[in-house]
Design an enzyme around this catalytic site. Structure first.
Site, PDB file in Angstrom:
ATOM      1  N   GLY A 174      -1.426  -7.988  -7.119  1.00 53.33           N
ATOM      2  CA  GLY A 174      -0.480  -8.224  -8.060  1.00 53.33           C
ATOM      3  C   GLY A 174       0.633  -7.291  -8.122  1.00 53.33           C
ATOM      4  O   GLY A 174       1.642  -7.356  -8.877  1.00 53.33           O
ATOM      5  N   ASP A 175       0.445  -6.352  -7.035  1.00 54.22           N
ATOM      6  CA  ASP A 175       1.348  -5.015  -7.147  1.00 54.22           C
ATOM      7  C   ASP A 175       1.773  -4.815  -5.548  1.00 54.22           C
ATOM      8  O   ASP A 175       1.622  -5.755  -4.664  1.00 54.22           O
ATOM      9  CB  ASP A 175       1.074  -3.737  -7.824  1.00 54.22           C
ATOM     10  CG  ASP A 175       1.925  -2.915  -8.172  1.00 54.22           C
ATOM     11  OD1 ASP A 175       3.128  -2.696  -7.574  1.00 54.22           O
ATOM     12  OD2 ASP A 175       2.177  -2.730  -9.549  1.00 54.22           O
ATOM     13  N   ASP A 176       2.201  -3.553  -5.019  1.00 51.26           N
ATOM     14  CA  ASP A 176       2.562  -3.400  -3.780  1.00 51.26           C
ATOM     15  C   ASP A 176       1.048  -3.373  -2.890  1.00 51.26           C
ATOM     16  O   ASP A 176       0.307  -3.154  -3.314  1.00 51.26           O
ATOM     17  CB  ASP A 176       3.186  -2.050  -3.445  1.00 51.26           C
ATOM     18  CG  ASP A 176       4.294  -1.846  -4.354  1.00 51.26           C
ATOM     19  OD1 ASP A 176       5.059  -2.806  -4.179  1.00 51.26           O
ATOM     20  OD2 ASP A 176       4.357  -1.001  -4.911  1.00 51.26           O
ATOM     21  N   SER A 207       1.661 -11.033  -1.979  1.00 50.96           N
ATOM     22  CA  SER A 207       2.092 -10.209  -3.331  1.00 50.96           C
ATOM     23  C   SER A 207       3.241 -10.621  -3.962  1.00 50.96           C
ATOM     24  O   SER A 207       4.435 -10.292  -3.776  1.00 50.96           O
ATOM     25  CB  SER A 207       2.363  -8.666  -2.750  1.00 50.96           C
ATOM     26  OG  SER A 207       2.923  -7.877  -3.992  1.00 50.96           O
TER      27      SER A 207
END
Length: 399
Positions: A174-176, A207
């Site tokens: 959900g991020d990098d 992502s």
């Protein structure tokens, strides 16, 4: 210099020791790879671990690593995670250590907040324990899956690391998927430990809300000599993204990226000089970062929203940007029959560029005027990083 190896095993390892002692191979042998064949070994179950997907193994991991740390400098240590579902909170790894995860083993993140105690930040982020960064890190055949709607679930974060190799790994986040960092504002500048000589190859990312590889935004110790190739992304927000701001200082330079393949991505190229959160009011707004010698080549992307959004800092432009041999297929949307609504909508351009400088070659759609067409082939070093010369040995244990 300490070395850490994280790998996903292809065979089952079952060791019969509970006190981190040497063992004899007197049954079937199973091979594994490591920087060095480890002299001392243990299995998570030796410390009370249970792979039932329900029992917490946080204490088992901590006990195993604490036990192995006593002998890690004496020939290295191996911790085996056998098949099963291993529920756990956070735990720290050590140097001269191999974490060996069987292909049928799954580490499940605990949902108990108490399994993630707060720790003092590194000195490069404001205060806390002294740490010099990691001494040669190899991460291979690792799969990390986090909910794509959960924030701050970075997959792999090399922070103030020298000589790091990431290979053949897959992250859903959900991020990098990979976030490269080196400290925050005045604290990172003072600590001065860059992330450098980072090699990434054969990496796959999903992502939807962030980057495949992010450089920054906390990069105040510097980021230099990053080499990424054979990168694949599906349904991601951006490819290799540079994030920085006034107050960060330091540099992001000598970045080399090639052989990218993206399917459904919002930004193929994204750089921003306005990623401006700060740890406190003590930062120097005149500490401007240097972003230069950024190279991308051999890129194919389809179902793209924006090809490039490159925004440097006024008075401190991002320079030496080179983009060559790129084909980006911009997604087409169905046209509305409401002509009035269509007229009100702002036309989305494939490129947006401000305060940057560089060149492009054989790029479609045609880049902005700040990246004029030149007959160039963007650079990718011909030498080999020291971490890429490390050859893993084939070791064996009895099962």
């Amino acid at each position: 210099m300490g070395k850490i190896l994280i790998c996903l095993a292809l065979g089952l390892l079952c060791l019969d020791l509970a006190e981190c002692r040497n063992f004899k191979i007197d049954t079937e042998k199973v091979e594994y790879s490591a920087i060095n064949c480890r002299k001392h070994s243990a299995v998570l179950t030796d410390f009370g671990g249970k792979g039932d997907g329900k029992t917490s193994n946080t204490d088992a991991f901590k006990a195993a690593i604490a036990n192995l740390s006593k002998v890690s400098s004496d020939g290295g240590a191996l911790l085996v995670v056998p098949p099963g579902k291993w529920l756990t909170g956070s735990f720290d790894l050590i140097s001269y250590f191999t974490l060996y995860i069987h292909k049928d083993a799954v580490l499940l993140a605990s949902q108990e907040e108490s399994d993630y105690p707060l720790i003092d930040p590194l000195p490069s982020y404001g205060r806390g324990r002294d740490a010099a960064g990691k001494r040669d890190v190899i991460i291979e055949y690792l799969t990390i899956i986090a909910p794509v709607d959960s924030p701050n679930t970075d997959g792999i974060n090399p922070d103030s690391c020298t000589n790091t190799r990431i290979r053949d790994s897959f992250v859903v986040s959900g991020d990098d998927c990979i976030a490269v960092k080196s400290g925050w504002d005045e604290y990172g500048i003072k600590f001065g430990k860059p992330t450098q000589h980072l090699s990434i190859k054969r990496f796959t990312c999903i992502s939807p809300d962030s980057a495949v590889i992010a450089l920054g935004s906390e990069m105040s110790g510097g980021i230099q000599d990053v080499r990424a190739e054979e990168i694949y992304a599906l349904n991601s927000q951006s490819g290799v993204r540079i994030k920085t701001a006034p107050g960060r200082g330091a540099y992001v330079k000598d970045i080399y990226v090639r052989n990218l393949n993206f399917d459904t991505i919002k930004y193929v190229f994204w750089m921003t000089g306005a990623y401006g959160s700060h740890p406190d009011d003590g930062y120097d707004p005149n500490a401007l970062p240097q972003v230069t010698n950024i190279n991308f080549k051999d890129v194919f992307a389809k179902n793209v929203t924006y090809v490039g959004d490159l925004s440097g800092i006024q008075g401190d432009p991002f320079t030496g940007i080179c983009i060559s041999n790129v084909t980006a297929e911009v997604a087409t949307k169905k046209k509305s029959v409401n002509l009035y609504e269509n007229a009100k909508k702002k036309v989305k351009l494939p490129w947006n560029c401000t305060d940057i400088g560089g060149v492009s070659s054989r790029v479609s759609p045609t880049p902005c005027d700040l990246l004029p067409e030149k007959q160039v082939d963007c650079a990718f070093p011909g030498d080999t990083l020291p971490i890429d010369t490390v050859v893993l040995k084939t070791c064996s244990v009895g099962v």
